[in-house]
Structure formats: structure tokens, C-alpha cells
Design a protein around this motif. Structure first.
Motif, PDB file in Angstrom:
ATOM      1  N   UNK A 268       0.792  -1.166  -0.393  1.00 35.02           N
ATOM      2  CA  UNK A 268       0.150   0.399  -0.012  1.00 35.02           C
ATOM      3  C   UNK A 268       1.053   1.440   0.490  1.00 35.02           C
ATOM      4  N   UNK A 269       1.796   1.413   0.645  1.00 33.04           N
ATOM      5  CA  UNK A 269       2.852   2.311   0.564  1.00 33.04           C
ATOM      6  C   UNK A 269       3.603   2.107  -0.758  1.00 33.04           C
ATOM      7  N   UNK A 270       4.175   1.428  -0.875  1.00 29.01           N
ATOM      8  CA  UNK A 270       4.797   1.645  -2.881  1.00 29.01           C
ATOM      9  C   UNK A 270       3.225   2.560  -3.454  1.00 29.01           C
ATOM     10  N   UNK A 271       2.313   1.908  -4.059  1.00 29.53           N
ATOM     11  CA  UNK A 271       1.536   1.830  -4.336  1.00 29.53           C
ATOM     12  C   UNK A 271       1.565   3.584  -4.219  1.00 29.53           C
ATOM     13  N   UNK A 272       0.799   4.527  -3.145  1.00 34.00           N
ATOM     14  CA  UNK A 272       0.014   5.700  -2.255  1.00 34.00           C
ATOM     15  C   UNK A 272       1.746   6.567  -3.293  1.00 34.00           C
ATOM     16  N   UNK A 273       2.881   6.489  -3.391  1.00 40.92           N
ATOM     17  CA  UNK A 273       3.803   6.969  -3.767  1.00 40.92           C
ATOM     18  C   UNK A 273       3.878   6.579  -5.164  1.00 40.92           C
ATOM     19  N   UNK A 300      -7.154   0.962  -8.077  1.00 41.68           N
ATOM     20  CA  UNK A 300      -8.128   2.003  -8.271  1.00 41.68           C
ATOM     21  C   UNK A 300      -6.428   3.432  -8.336  1.00 41.68           C
ATOM     22  N   UNK A 301      -5.075   2.223  -8.786  1.00 35.57           N
ATOM     23  CA  UNK A 301      -4.411   3.410  -8.664  1.00 35.57           C
ATOM     24  C   UNK A 301      -4.168   3.243 -10.432  1.00 35.57           C
ATOM     25  N   UNK A 302      -3.845   4.352 -11.020  1.00 34.52           N
ATOM     26  CA  UNK A 302      -3.304   4.456 -12.081  1.00 34.52           C
ATOM     27  C   UNK A 302      -2.266   4.270 -12.029  1.00 34.52           C
ATOM     28  N   UNK A 303      -1.787   2.358 -12.570  1.00 35.48           N
ATOM     29  CA  UNK A 303      -0.344   2.337 -12.819  1.00 35.48           C
ATOM     30  C   UNK A 303       0.414   2.243 -14.723  1.00 35.48           C
ATOM     31  N   UNK A 304      -0.539   3.649 -15.635  1.00 32.69           N
ATOM     32  CA  UNK A 304       0.080   3.652 -16.843  1.00 32.69           C
ATOM     33  C   UNK A 304       1.275   4.808 -16.910  1.00 32.69           C
ATOM     34  N   UNK A 305       2.027   3.949 -17.273  1.00 33.59           N
ATOM     35  CA  UNK A 305       3.046   5.017 -17.506  1.00 33.59           C
ATOM     36  C   UNK A 305       4.787   4.686 -16.820  1.00 33.59           C
ATOM     37  N   UNK A 306       4.105   3.278 -15.566  1.00 32.74           N
ATOM     38  CA  UNK A 306       5.054   2.889 -14.853  1.00 32.74           C
ATOM     39  C   UNK A 306       6.129   2.128 -15.800  1.00 32.74           C
ATOM     40  N   UNK A 307       7.242   2.483 -15.536  1.00 36.33           N
ATOM     41  CA  UNK A 307       8.611   1.556 -16.461  1.00 36.33           C
ATOM     42  C   UNK A 307       9.131   0.692 -15.513  1.00 36.33           C
ATOM     43  N   UNK A 308       8.765  -0.400 -15.612  1.00 37.17           N
ATOM     44  CA  UNK A 308       9.360  -2.103 -14.448  1.00 37.17           C
ATOM     45  C   UNK A 308       9.974  -2.488 -14.812  1.00 37.17           C
TER      46      UNK A 308
END
Length: 558
Positions: A268-273, A300-308
Motif C-alpha cells: 500500500x505504501x509503494x502504490x501510494x508513493x 484504483x491506482x493509475x499504473x500507466x506509464x510506470x516503467x518497471x
């Protein structure tokens, strides 16, 4: 005729490749860029420079000198980033302690490295308590207040010379970091092997600077997909104690990126950050990505554009598809503790960016193309090079400017690592005509059935495509008739528990194995449903432990 050496003007500066020089560019281009720690700290690169100076002065006042070893026990934080620079810039050695090891293993690494000073987060007091009386070389402890609500109530297991922030506050900001030989040791840490004692690897200033330049070039020259650039926001999700968080904090700092440090990994911390700080570039093992994709907050978190970038273990194609469906630009990076670590990256050709997700996933899950200055080849048991035709298989061996030159106090293992003048990865795979690498298995994990090699990674990819499968690991088990048979240890999705049979998984695997041209002996696979898969301290699936457990269980049967 001998080579001609250049003439050096007496006043010319030779510019050794030292970690301190990585700070020139960000301080010139991005001095006001932010560095963030969870919800509690936010400062600029100007402040980072000052705190690096303060830390060096504080350590010097505690007696730290060039050649001493300073050990760090902390979660991913701005403090760790400061240590990445201040300690080696003094000429001392930074030991990044794996805080997920057992107390006995941790004790061994600290004694083996002859640590002089230990900086320790109060959250690790129980571990320190178990080690304190048996530490052989440590002279000084520095306290780091953890994220406790009442840190003053924590019972200290050892006397502390001071608290980190208080020591920095009392120290001067200016420190005259000297020039010295670029081959000086900068860092050391210990591999997380699945058997025996951890092995110490070490890297010089020159190697870390070269790795930083190589990784920045390899990641920064991708046309579109997976490209790391100055507008990115960086957040590591690989522990800073493990191969310098894959060396990416050095890259991010050199480029002047906004950096976000999450402390202990909590989904939850990683996704909020990620959402609040608009993180665009991260790296982690498949286990962490799996955890994030399946967390309720991910919906409910927009993860688009996240390069992993994924490393440490093979990226399952089914997981890659799931990430792509959420807009994550996921791709593989390859390396190991001994290689600093990045050797190759799986960037897509521009022409494939519009391909179906399943086709993209297969390419993104490959081992990829070598970084600049990496000489990576496949060889047979006699070190003879194998053709780059995408079919011939051999062990991957490598040379580059940033490979560990040995194991600490273990010359026999170091000679084995470097047999024939190339570093042996113990991975087997192939290289195609375009230079793209595909690891097919670890040497110790490949399964020999009926005299034919079967890739455990291929079988895992196949089984992972079954809609009921949450996770899977395939290992070889002894068989009187076939020598070995593949055994798939399958964790089902919670809602599918009890709804799928072993026979259904085998049929699914047999059909796809035939379609994809996997060894015909893959159909001899057995399936066992389990609740969890054994892992190492950094989240890798621990197949050796699984095999040993099964052998012990069989031996115990009447």
C-alpha cells in the motif's frame, strides 16, 4: 614496437573514476530536484551534498579512516543514499548488510568483512541483540531512529556513539574528499546463496562509475520503451543492500532525477508513493510485481506509464501480460550479484510496440541485449564459443569493466568463478543472430529426463498461463525409469482453490508444450498443489531448498 603512451602535462588533472565525481552533473543541472523518503523527508540535491559532507565529518569524528569498513543496516532510505556516497568518498568501504538474513548469517558477514562501524536502524534491535556479544571487529555503533511511534522506548542492545540525525546536525557540511586510486575498494556485500555460507563480493570506485555509465547508456538510448531520462521519477523496489539496488541509485543521482525511497516494502505504501510522487521508473523481482498487481489498491491506482525493470528471477509471460494490461511498461534486466549487476536489458524493437500483448510479453521476458562494454557469449563445457543462431545452447560467460574480481577471502571459489578468464554465470541459454539473449535455465535447475534436457523455466511459463494458477515453480525429482521427472509446485488463485485438478494442469501443459516445441518429456510432469513457494531473503524462488525438502521427506518415509 611497444605501444605509445600519452604524454602528460605536469599540471593536467588525471581525473580518476571516483564516486564523488558522479555528483558534479546533478549539482550543476538539477540542484533543486527532490529526494523523498516516505511521508517524512523531502529535500534537494543541494541538501544531499551538505548531508554527505556532514556524514563524512561525523564518521571521521568517530574514528573512521580510509580502509575502514562501515556497515549499514537500514531499509531503503535517503540515509542509505547518503552512505552510498559519503563512505566510499572518504576512502572507506561501505558494507551493505542484508537485513533479511538470519542473525547467524548476518553475524558471519559482519565478522568476515571486519566491519569497524555499524549504522543500525532501531527496527533491527532484535537482530543486533542476537549478534552483539559475538561481533569481533566492531568498535562503534550509530543509532538510526526507525519509523516507530515511540523510538525513545526501544531498548538499546548496545551502547551507541550517537544518533544519526543528531550526529549530522552537529557536523560541518564541508568535507575535503580526497583523490585516490580509482581501483580502491568502495563497497562489499554478500551473496544470498541457497547453500553454504554467503560469499563476499566487492567493487571498486572505477567499477561502480563504469557500471553507472554503462547502465545509463543502455537504458537511456532506448528509442521509446523502457527509456530512462532526466524527467523520470525513480523509486527502487529492490533492496539497497542488494547489489546497490542494482546500481540504479547511482544512475538516478548522476542524472539528477527526482528520487523516492519507500523504506520497508509495503504494497500500500509503494502504490501510494507511486501515485502521489508520480513515479515513472522502478525495478523489482517478479515476487514484488506479483504482490503489487494483486493488491486491492492496484485496482484504483493509475499504473500507466510506470516503467518497471524485472530481474532476479525470470519474468513469467503471464505476469508480463497482466502488467501490460494495467499500462505498466514491464521488461527484463539481467545480471547477478557478482556482476554489479546489470548486463543486459530487454528493450522492444520500435516495430514491435504495437504488437499484441502476448507477443510483446514474450520479447519483454527475454534476457535482452547486452549493455555497452559487455562481452557476453555462450560456451560449451570446454569454453568453446557456440553459434549465435537462437538454437545452440551453452553457459553464459561474460567480461565487462564492472564484474567483481573475486570473492572476499575465498580465492578458490573466485578462481572457479573466473575459470578460463570469463566470469561464469551458471546460466544456460542461447543468443540469436541479432545478439538477443535468452536464458533457458540455471545449470543447477535444468531437468534431465530420458537423456534429454528440459527447461524448468519454459514449463513454468506454460503452466503460468493457466487461468487458475497464481504462482508456479518447476523442479526435477529423481525417477528410477527416467532419471528425473519435472514436478510442478503450483499455488492456485484463492478463488480457484479446490476447483482445479492436477490432471487439468497436466493436460494444459502437455497441449502447450507440444504447440511451443518444448521437450516431449515435459508431458511426464507431475503436479503438486502447495500454499506457498520457498524463497531466498531477496524474494527469489528457492528451488534448491524445495528439492532438498522433498528429498528429506522421501528419505523419512518408511
Amino acid at each position: 614496437m611497444p605501444v605509445q603512451l600519452i604524454e602528460t602535462t605536469p599540471s593536467a588533472y588525471s581525473y580518476p573514476l571516483l564516486i564523488k565525481h558522479l555528483l558534479h552533473t546533478p549539482l550543476a543541472h538539477a540542484p533543486d530536484q527532490e529526494i523523498v523518503y516516505r511521508d517524512s523527508v523531502r529535500y534537494t540535491y543541494r541538501t544531499l551534498q551538505q548531508r554527505i559532507g556532514r556524514l563524512a565529518n561525523a564518521l571521521a569524528a568517530l574514528g573512521v579512516e580510509p580502509g575502514h569498513t562501515v556497515a549499514m543496516m537500514d531499509w531503503d532510505s535517503h540515509r542509505y543514499l547518503e552512505c552510498f556516497f559519503a563512505v566510499p568518498m572518504m576512502g572507506a568501504v561501505l558494507q551493505t548488510v542484508n537485513v533479511r538474513l538470519t542473525a547467524e548469517q548476518m553475524l558471519y558477514t559482519l565478522n568476515h568483512a571486519r566491519a569497524d562501524v555499524v549504522l543500525v536502524n532501531s527496527e533491527f534491535f532484535p537482530l543486533l541483540q542476537a549478534m552483539a556479544e559475538r561481533l569481533e571487529s566492531v568498535k562503534t555503533f550509530v543509532l538510526i531512529h526507525g519509523d516507530h511511534e515511540n523510538p525513545e522506548k526501544m531498548q538499546a542492545p548496545v551502547p551507541f556513539a550517537g544518533e544519526y540525525e543528531e550526529l549530522l546536525a552537529a557536523a560541518a557540511t564541508d568535507y575535503d574528499f580526497p583523490d585516490f586510486d580509482e581501483n580502491a575498494k568502495a563497497t562489499t556485500f554478500y551473496t544470498t546463496g541457497t547453500t553454504g555460507l554467503p560469499k563476499g563480493v566487492y567493487f571498486s570506485h572505477r567499477q561502480l562509475v563504469m557500471h553507472t555509465m554503462g547502465a545509463a547508456t543502455g537504458l537511456g538510448t532506448a528509442p521509446v520503451q523502457g527509456r530512462l531520462h532526466r524527467d523520470d521519477v525513480y523509486m527502487p523496489i529492490t533492496p539497497m543492500f542488494h547489489v546497490h539496488a542494482w546500481g540504479l541509485p547511482y544512475v538516478a543521482t548522476m542524472l539528477g532525477l527526482k528520487q523516492v525511497y519507500p523504506g520497508r516494502y509495503q504494497p500500500e505504501v509503494l502504490l501510494r508513493l507511486k501515485a502521489r510522487e508520480r513515479v515513472t521508473f522502478s525495478h523489482c523481482v517478479p515476487t514484488i510485481l506479483h504482490m503489487l498487481l494483486n493488491h486491492a489498491l492496484a485496482r484504483e491506482t493509475d499504473l500507466s506509464g510506470w516503467k518497471v525493470m524485472i530481474g532476479g528471477s525470470a519474468l513469467p509471460q503471464a505476469m508480463a501480460v497482466a502488467a501490460l494490461e494495467k499500462g505498466i511498461d514491464v521488461f527484463t534486466g539481467y545480471g547477478m550479484s557478482e556482476t554489479c549487476p546489470i548486463l543486459s536489458v530487454a528493450h522492444l524493437p520500435t516495430a514491435k510496440l504495437q504488437a499484441p500483448l502476448a507477443e510483446q510479453a514474450a520479447l519483454r521476458a527475454r534476457t535482452g541485449l547486452p549493455l555497452p562494454l559487455v562481452d557476453l557469449r555462450i560456451v560449451d563445457a570446454e569454453m568453446r564459443p557456440q553459434p549465435h543462431d537462437g538454437q545452440a545452447v551453452g553457459e553464459l560467460v561474460v567480461r565487462s569493466p564492472w564484474l567483481t574480481q573475486g570473492y572476499l577471502k575465498d580465492p578458490a571459489s573466485a578462481e572457479e568463478l573466473w575459470g578460463g578468464g570469463y566470469l561464469h554465470t551458471a546460466d544456460i541459454g542461447n543468443i540469436d543472430a541479432n545478439g538477443s539473449i535468452q536464458i533457458t535455465d540455471r545449470i543447477k535447475d535444468v531437468i534431465k529426463t530420458g537423456g534429454e534436457w528440459t527447461s524448468s523455466l519454459q514449463l513454468e511459463d506454460i503452466i503460468g498461463q493457466h487461468p487458475a494458477v497464481h504462482e508456479v515453480a518447476v523442479i526435477g525429482v529423481r525417477d528410477e525409469k527416467w532419471g528425473e521427472r519435472p514436478l510442478a509446485l503450483v499455488v492456485l488463485k484463492p478463488e480457484m482453490d479446490g476447483q482445479v485438478t492436477e490432471h487439468a494442469i497436466r493436460n494444459h501443459a502437455a497441449h502447450l508444450a507440444e504447440t511451443l516445441g518444448v521437450s516431449r518429456y515435459g508431458v511426464l510432469m507431475q503436479v503438486s498443489f502447495v500454499k506457498t513457494l520457498a524463497r531466498t531473503s531477496i524474494g527469489k524462488i528457492n528451488k534448491r531448498f524445495m528439492r532438498e525438502n522433498l528429498e528429506a521427506a522421501k528419505a523419512a518415509q518408511p
